[in-house]
Design a protein around this motif. Structure first.
Motif, PDB file in Angstrom:
ATOM      1  N   GLY A  17       0.837  -1.197   0.000  1.00 50.53           N
ATOM      2  CA  GLY A  17       0.000   0.000   0.000  1.00 50.53           C
ATOM      3  C   GLY A  17       0.868   1.241   0.000  1.00 50.53           C
ATOM      4  O   GLY A  17       2.022   1.206   0.453  1.00 50.53           O
ATOM      5  N   GLN A  18       0.345   2.326  -0.526  1.00 45.34           N
ATOM      6  CA  GLN A  18       1.103   3.565  -0.530  1.00 45.34           C
ATOM      7  C   GLN A  18       0.164   4.756  -0.440  1.00 45.34           C
ATOM      8  O   GLN A  18      -1.021   4.665  -0.789  1.00 45.34           O
ATOM      9  N   SER A  19       0.695   5.856   0.064  1.00 52.22           N
ATOM     10  CA  SER A  19      -0.093   7.073   0.177  1.00 52.22           C
ATOM     11  C   SER A  19       0.843   8.276   0.056  1.00 52.22           C
ATOM     12  O   SER A  19       2.040   8.184   0.348  1.00 52.22           O
ATOM     13  N   THR A  20       0.289   9.407  -0.390  1.00 53.32           N
ATOM     14  CA  THR A  20       1.060  10.641  -0.529  1.00 53.32           C
ATOM     15  C   THR A  20       0.223  11.795   0.000  1.00 53.32           C
ATOM     16  O   THR A  20      -0.969  11.894  -0.314  1.00 53.32           O
ATOM     17  N   SER A  21       0.849  12.629   0.816  1.00 59.16           N
ATOM     18  CA  SER A  21       0.151  13.793   1.343  1.00 59.16           C
ATOM     19  C   SER A  21       0.947  15.061   1.035  1.00 59.16           C
ATOM     20  O   SER A  21       2.190  15.028   0.956  1.00 59.16           O
ATOM     21  N   PHE A  22       0.241  16.162   0.845  1.00 56.46           N
ATOM     22  CA  PHE A  22       0.861  17.456   0.559  1.00 56.46           C
ATOM     23  C   PHE A  22       0.321  18.497   1.537  1.00 56.46           C
ATOM     24  O   PHE A  22      -0.878  18.526   1.817  1.00 56.46           O
ATOM     25  N   LYS A  23       1.218  19.330   2.024  1.00 57.15           N
ATOM     26  CA  LYS A  23       0.829  20.430   2.894  1.00 57.15           C
ATOM     27  C   LYS A  23       1.602  21.683   2.481  1.00 57.15           C
ATOM     28  O   LYS A  23       2.656  21.587   1.846  1.00 57.15           O
ATOM     29  N   HIS A  24       1.087  22.826   2.894  1.00 58.26           N
ATOM     30  CA  HIS A  24       1.828  24.071   2.685  1.00 58.26           C
ATOM     31  C   HIS A  24       1.315  25.105   3.675  1.00 58.26           C
ATOM     32  O   HIS A  24       0.205  25.000   4.222  1.00 58.26           O
ATOM     33  N   LYS A  36       5.246   4.219   1.699  1.00 56.77           N
ATOM     34  CA  LYS A  36       5.056   2.933   1.028  1.00 56.77           C
ATOM     35  C   LYS A  36       5.255   1.818   2.047  1.00 56.77           C
ATOM     36  O   LYS A  36       6.256   1.804   2.763  1.00 56.77           O
ATOM     37  N   GLN A  37       4.300   0.919   2.107  1.00 51.92           N
ATOM     38  CA  GLN A  37       4.359  -0.185   3.055  1.00 51.92           C
ATOM     39  C   GLN A  37       4.072  -1.501   2.352  1.00 51.92           C
ATOM     40  O   GLN A  37       3.182  -1.572   1.497  1.00 51.92           O
ATOM     41  N   GLY A  38       4.841  -2.500   2.685  1.00 48.27           N
ATOM     42  CA  GLY A  38       4.646  -3.814   2.094  1.00 48.27           C
ATOM     43  C   GLY A  38       5.024  -4.906   3.067  1.00 48.27           C
ATOM     44  O   GLY A  38       5.772  -4.683   4.032  1.00 48.27           O
ATOM     45  N   SER A  39       4.487  -6.072   2.845  1.00 47.11           N
ATOM     46  CA  SER A  39       4.825  -7.221   3.692  1.00 47.11           C
ATOM     47  C   SER A  39       4.953  -8.466   2.833  1.00 47.11           C
ATOM     48  O   SER A  39       4.250  -8.624   1.830  1.00 47.11           O
ATOM     49  N   ILE A  40       5.870  -9.314   3.246  1.00 43.80           N
ATOM     50  CA  ILE A  40       6.065 -10.627   2.622  1.00 43.80           C
ATOM     51  C   ILE A  40       6.122 -11.635   3.765  1.00 43.80           C
ATOM     52  O   ILE A  40       7.042 -11.605   4.578  1.00 43.80           O
ATOM     53  N   ASP A  41       5.131 -12.490   3.832  1.00 42.86           N
ATOM     54  CA  ASP A  41       5.031 -13.429   4.946  1.00 42.86           C
ATOM     55  C   ASP A  41       5.071 -14.872   4.447  1.00 42.86           C
ATOM     56  O   ASP A  41       4.537 -15.197   3.384  1.00 42.86           O
ATOM     57  N   TYR A  42       5.698 -15.714   5.265  1.00 45.31           N
ATOM     58  CA  TYR A  42       5.727 -17.153   4.972  1.00 45.31           C
ATOM     59  C   TYR A  42       5.238 -17.892   6.207  1.00 45.31           C
ATOM     60  O   TYR A  42       5.736 -17.653   7.326  1.00 45.31           O
ATOM     61  N   ASN A  43       4.264 -18.757   6.031  1.00 44.28           N
ATOM     62  CA  ASN A  43       3.713 -19.536   7.138  1.00 44.28           C
ATOM     63  C   ASN A  43       3.526 -20.981   6.687  1.00 44.28           C
ATOM     64  O   ASN A  43       2.873 -21.249   5.678  1.00 44.28           O
TER      65      ASN A  43
END
Length: 204
Positions: A17-24, A36-43
């Motif tokens: 998942g990813q997100s972008t924010s802007f401020k001023h 940016k966030q990601g996961s790779i899991d093994y079970n």
């Protein structure tokens, strides 16, 4: 259903998942944060299959402690979790000199969790868990030094070094900041296999 195997693709799960924010504001013309966030899991888990070499050989009830002897060659479960979290920030100031107006900040974290459960026998059980928190270093531009800086050496690098540098750090699993683990080994005395002690339970 077919028997589960360690290499089955069903043992692996992915997410991203990813997100972008802007401020001023009156001082900052652009304040950008990209996550940016990601996961790779093994079970993998398996019902233990205990081998009892004397089960069919020893029939005497008084020798039940021998006939009940067993061992298990395969772990009950194994899991590996990878959580990657990269934050890139860029801030541009309105009234600063052009060469000092733009600043960037990168934080790339990589957390890994490991869990292993293994019943060596029905009475001897092993558990191992570990957590590793690492960061993936990246080359960023430093306005004060007017150049790209290697965070490990604090020396000037070229923009062409950025991608090879981060790829190398990823292949090295990042730079460990914190590591901890626990191991437990529990054992229950085979009192149930001893006729006059089958009502007693002793664990350690």
């Amino acid at each position: 259903n077919s028997k589960a195997k360690p290499w089955d693709i069903e043992n692996i799960s992915l997410s991203y998942g990813q997100s972008t924010s802007f401020k001023h504001n009156p001082v900052v013309s652009e304040d950008k944060l990209q996550t940016k966030q990601g996961s790779i899991d093994y079970n993998f888990s398996l019902t233990p299959k205990y081998i009892e070499p004397f089960k069919k050989i020893v029939k005497n009830k008084n020798l039940k402690i021998i006939s009940d002897f067993n061992f298990n060659l395969i772990p009950n479960s194994l899991s590996v979790r990878n959580n990657l979290d990269r934050k890139y920030g860029k801030r541009v100031y309105r009234f600063a000199a052009p060469k000092y107006s733009t600043w960037e900040d990168v934080k790339f974290g990589w957390g890994r969790d490991y869990t292993l459960n293994w019943d060596f026998t029905r009475l001897l059980k092993f558990n191992f868990t570990a957590q590793n928190d690492a960061i993936v270093d990246e080359i960023t531009y430093n306005p004060l030094k007017q150049g790209y800086i290697n965070p490990l050496t604090n020396r000037v690098a070229s923009v062409e070094d950025k991608k090879p540098f981060v790829r190398k750090n990823i292949s090295n699993f990042g730079r460990t900041k914190d590591y901890r683990h626990t191991m437990t080994l529990s054992y229950s005395l085979p009192t149930r296999s001893i006729p006059f002690l089958d009502w007693v339970q002793v664990r350690g």
